[in-house]
Motif scaffolding. Structure first.
Motif, PDB file in Angstrom:
ATOM      1  N   ARG A  40       1.092  -1.326  -0.279  1.00 59.49           N
ATOM      2  CA  ARG A  40      -0.050   0.191  -0.181  1.00 59.49           C
ATOM      3  C   ARG A  40       0.841   1.370  -0.284  1.00 59.49           C
ATOM      4  O   ARG A  40       1.677   1.254   1.029  1.00 59.49           O
ATOM      5  CB  ARG A  40      -0.329   0.089   1.126  1.00 59.49           C
ATOM      6  N   TYR A  67      -5.314   2.290  -2.655  1.00 58.52           N
ATOM      7  CA  TYR A  67      -6.508   2.186  -2.708  1.00 58.52           C
ATOM      8  C   TYR A  67      -7.627   2.039  -0.871  1.00 58.52           C
ATOM      9  O   TYR A  67      -7.476   2.910  -0.285  1.00 58.52           O
ATOM     10  CB  TYR A  67      -6.798   0.235  -2.311  1.00 58.52           C
ATOM     11  N   SER A 149      -8.933   0.388  -6.144  1.00 63.95           N
ATOM     12  CA  SER A 149      -7.422   0.635  -6.603  1.00 63.95           C
ATOM     13  C   SER A 149      -7.064   0.930  -7.589  1.00 63.95           C
ATOM     14  O   SER A 149      -7.341   1.451  -8.690  1.00 63.95           O
ATOM     15  CB  SER A 149      -6.933  -0.926  -6.693  1.00 63.95           C
TER      16      SER A 149
END
Length: 156
Positions: A40, A67, A149
């Motif tokens: 991430r 995301y 995302s």
């Protein structure tokens, strides 16, 4: 220093499971990113990063990704997620990625994320060329999840 991603795409997915984690996993699979190792990242699109409709990545690949997601185990609840990417006028500049998730429909989530992209550009004094947005919603049956995302990847 790690290499800078050169490609990006937008993907959305939804899914149901018996548990929150398996519902999230089902949403990842539906979005086409369920067999990757997600890393991430926050919200900066690298300069000259090129949009592609779809990326084929090897299973287990380390995938930088921004995301937004939400999971609920309340039957009948509507959940949504949206991703927005601002493309700068100057290709040598950087763009911005914004994500949103909440208890609403996809169109509301899309509007919210688009306004966040515009605000992020304004805050930085960047000129915005284009905003790409993708959103999804889902009415929970047992335990549901949605994800929106922006996977980033490298030219192979």
């Amino acid at each position: 220093m790690l290499p800078i991603p050169e490609k990006f795409t937008l993907s959305v997915g939804k899914g149901e499971g018996k548990e929150k984690l398996t519902a999230f996993d089902a949403a990842l699979l539906d979005a086409g990113i369920g067999n990757m190792n997600l890393l991430r990242v926050s919200s900066v699109l690298p300069p000259r990063c090129v949009y592609v409709e779809k990326m084929d990545m090897p299973f287990g690949a380390l995938l930088p990704i921004a995301y937004g997601s939400i999971t609920s185990d309340v039957p009948g609840e509507t959940i949504a997620a949206a991703i927005g990417v601002g493309i700068p006028e100057d290709a040598d500049s950087f763009g911005m990625i914004m994500e949103f998730s909440g208890f609403c429909k996809a169109d509301e989530a899309a509007q919210r994320v688009e306004s966040m992209v515009v605000e992020a550009f304004d805050m930085r004094g960047l000129k915005l060329k284009e905003v790409k947005v993708k959103a999804i919603d889902h009415v929970v049956e047992v335990c549901g999840s949605v994800i929106a995302s922006c996977p980033l990847f490298y030219k192979l």
